[in-house]
Motif scaffolding. Structure first.
Motif, short mmCIF file in Angstrom:
data_model
loop_
_atom_site.label_atom_id
_atom_site.label_comp_id
_atom_site.label_asym_id
_atom_site.label_seq_id
_atom_site.Cartn_x
_atom_site.Cartn_y
_atom_site.Cartn_z
N SER A 185 0.78 -1.23 -0.06
CA SER A 185 0.06 0.10 -0.14
C SER A 185 0.86 1.21 0.31
N ASP A 186 0.34 2.30 -0.55
CA ASP A 186 1.07 3.63 -0.46
C ASP A 186 0.00 4.64 -0.06
N ASN A 187 0.93 5.95 0.68
CA ASN A 187 0.13 6.95 1.15
C ASN A 187 0.71 8.21 0.55
N MET A 188 -0.24 9.25 0.56
CA MET A 188 0.39 10.61 -0.19
C MET A 188 -0.65 11.79 0.34
N SER A 189 -0.24 12.78 0.70
CA SER A 189 -1.03 13.96 1.09
C SER A 189 -0.37 15.33 0.55
N ASN A 190 -1.07 16.44 0.53
CA ASN A 190 -0.86 17.62 0.32
C ASN A 190 -1.73 18.63 0.89
N GLY A 191 -1.46 19.90 1.27
CA GLY A 191 -2.24 20.88 1.71
C GLY A 191 -1.72 22.33 1.14
N VAL A 192 -2.70 23.45 1.25
CA VAL A 192 -2.64 24.61 0.70
C VAL A 192 -3.32 25.67 1.47
N SER A 193 -3.16 26.79 1.37
CA SER A 193 -3.83 28.08 1.95
C SER A 193 -4.23 28.67 0.66
N LEU A 194 -5.41 29.16 0.49
CA LEU A 194 -5.86 29.80 -0.46
C LEU A 194 -6.98 30.92 -0.21
N GLN A 195 -6.74 31.98 -1.21
CA GLN A 195 -7.63 33.31 -0.91
C GLN A 195 -8.83 32.95 -1.73
N LEU A 196 -10.02 33.10 -1.22
CA LEU A 196 -11.03 32.71 -2.09
C LEU A 196 -12.28 33.86 -1.88
N GLU A 197 -12.89 33.84 -3.12
CA GLU A 197 -13.89 34.77 -3.04
C GLU A 197 -15.29 34.06 -2.83
N SER A 198 -16.23 34.86 -2.37
CA SER A 198 -17.44 34.04 -2.02
C SER A 198 -18.07 33.47 -3.55
N GLY A 199 -18.26 32.10 -3.45
CA GLY A 199 -18.72 31.46 -4.41
C GLY A 199 -17.76 30.49 -5.16
N ASP A 200 -16.54 30.81 -4.65
CA ASP A 200 -15.43 29.93 -5.32
C ASP A 200 -15.54 28.70 -5.03
N GLN A 201 -15.13 27.61 -6.01
CA GLN A 201 -15.28 26.19 -5.68
C GLN A 201 -13.99 25.41 -5.52
N VAL A 202 -13.88 24.61 -4.41
CA VAL A 202 -12.58 23.82 -4.41
C VAL A 202 -13.00 22.42 -4.36
N TYR A 203 -12.27 21.44 -5.25
CA TYR A 203 -12.67 20.07 -5.02
C TYR A 203 -11.23 19.28 -5.27
N LEU A 204 -11.24 17.92 -5.37
CA LEU A 204 -10.06 17.12 -5.65
C LEU A 204 -10.49 16.52 -7.04
N HIS A 205 -9.25 16.10 -7.64
CA HIS A 205 -9.48 15.69 -9.12
C HIS A 205 -8.70 14.29 -9.03
N LEU A 206 -9.34 13.32 -9.63
CA LEU A 206 -8.51 12.10 -9.72
C LEU A 206 -8.18 11.90 -11.22
N ALA A 207 -6.61 11.65 -11.48
CA ALA A 207 -6.28 11.60 -12.87
C ALA A 207 -6.86 10.56 -13.44
#
Length: 231
Positions: free
Chosen positions: A186-208
């Motif tokens: 088995s393998d594991n991975m992770s990442n993180g980030v701080s983002l400046q967002l405007e009201s209504g901006d969308q954030v999601y994860l995308h599997l290649a």
């Protein structure tokens, strides 16, 4: 104190009134047998006045010390009142501050993917969703207000295929976590980030495409985000 000064002046005046100088003598002569007693009484009164003045001086010092203590207490009370006011303002600010935070697990018992095309990962097992900004039906977080947000994700997978998961803001690629094939079970991975967002901006994860992640009821693969502060 006025009485003491009056006693001193009277004693001095009495002593001078009773003192008679002889013309042919260098030493002043005193008349009357009671003059020595009067002088002794005058000196005794002077000593008494001096003691009273000394006692009054000590009382004045004590009063000055008490006044200084009272002034210090007043300053301390003023400082405490200011701190209480600041604390109340801070509490009110925290109560009025928007609260947004979520954590969700992938929730699938087994592999998600591989797919022929890229796919938005839907983390269905909601662990926390304060503010209801995360949608477990679509896997998309929608910013309820302008501010700085922090996002972090962790993915678990087997060794049969690659893992490649990216975080998107609207349709813009932001960060990626990648793990290639390996001999491990088995393998594991992770990442993180701080983002400046405007009201209504969308954030999601995308599997290649052609990659996978592993999920289970214990939420071994997770997606989390929170509002750090509004702007």
């Amino acid at each position: 104190m006025r009485f003491g000064i009056a006693v001193i002046l009277c004693c001095l005046a009495g002593a001078q009134g009773q003192q008679v100088f002889s013309v042919n003598s260098e030493t002043p002569q005193f008349r009357g047998g009671g003059k020595t007693t009067e002088r002794q009484n005058c000196e005794s009164n002077m000593f008494t006045v001096q003691r009273e003045l000394g006692a009054m001086g000590e009382k004045l010092k004590a009063m000055e010390s008490r006044l200084e203590t009272c002034q210090s207490l007043m300053e301390l009370k003023s400082t405490v009142a200011s701190l209480k006011a600041m604390l109340e303002d801070f509490k009110k600010e925290q109560e009025d501050r928007p609260k947004v935070a979520f954590s969700a697990g992938l929730g699938e018992n087994g592999h998600t993917g591989p797919f022929n095309t890229g796919t938005t990962l839907v983390y269905k097992t909601v662990l926390t969703n304060i503010g209801s900004a995360y949608n477990p039906a679509t896997g998309i977080f929608t910013a309820p207000l302008r501010g700085v947000y922090y996002f972090i994700y962790h993915c678990h997978g087997g060794s049969s295929s690659e893992m490649n998961v990216s975080l998107y803001k609207n349709e813009q690629h932001i960060v990626m976590a990648y793990e290639g094939k390996s001999d491990d079970s088995s393998d594991n991975m992770s990442n993180g980030v701080s983002l400046q967002l405007e009201s209504g901006d969308q954030v999601y994860l995308h599997l290649a495409a052609s990659t996978h992640v592993w999920g289970q009821p214990k939420s071994i693969s997770t997606f989390s985000g929170m509002l750090l502060f509004p702007l």
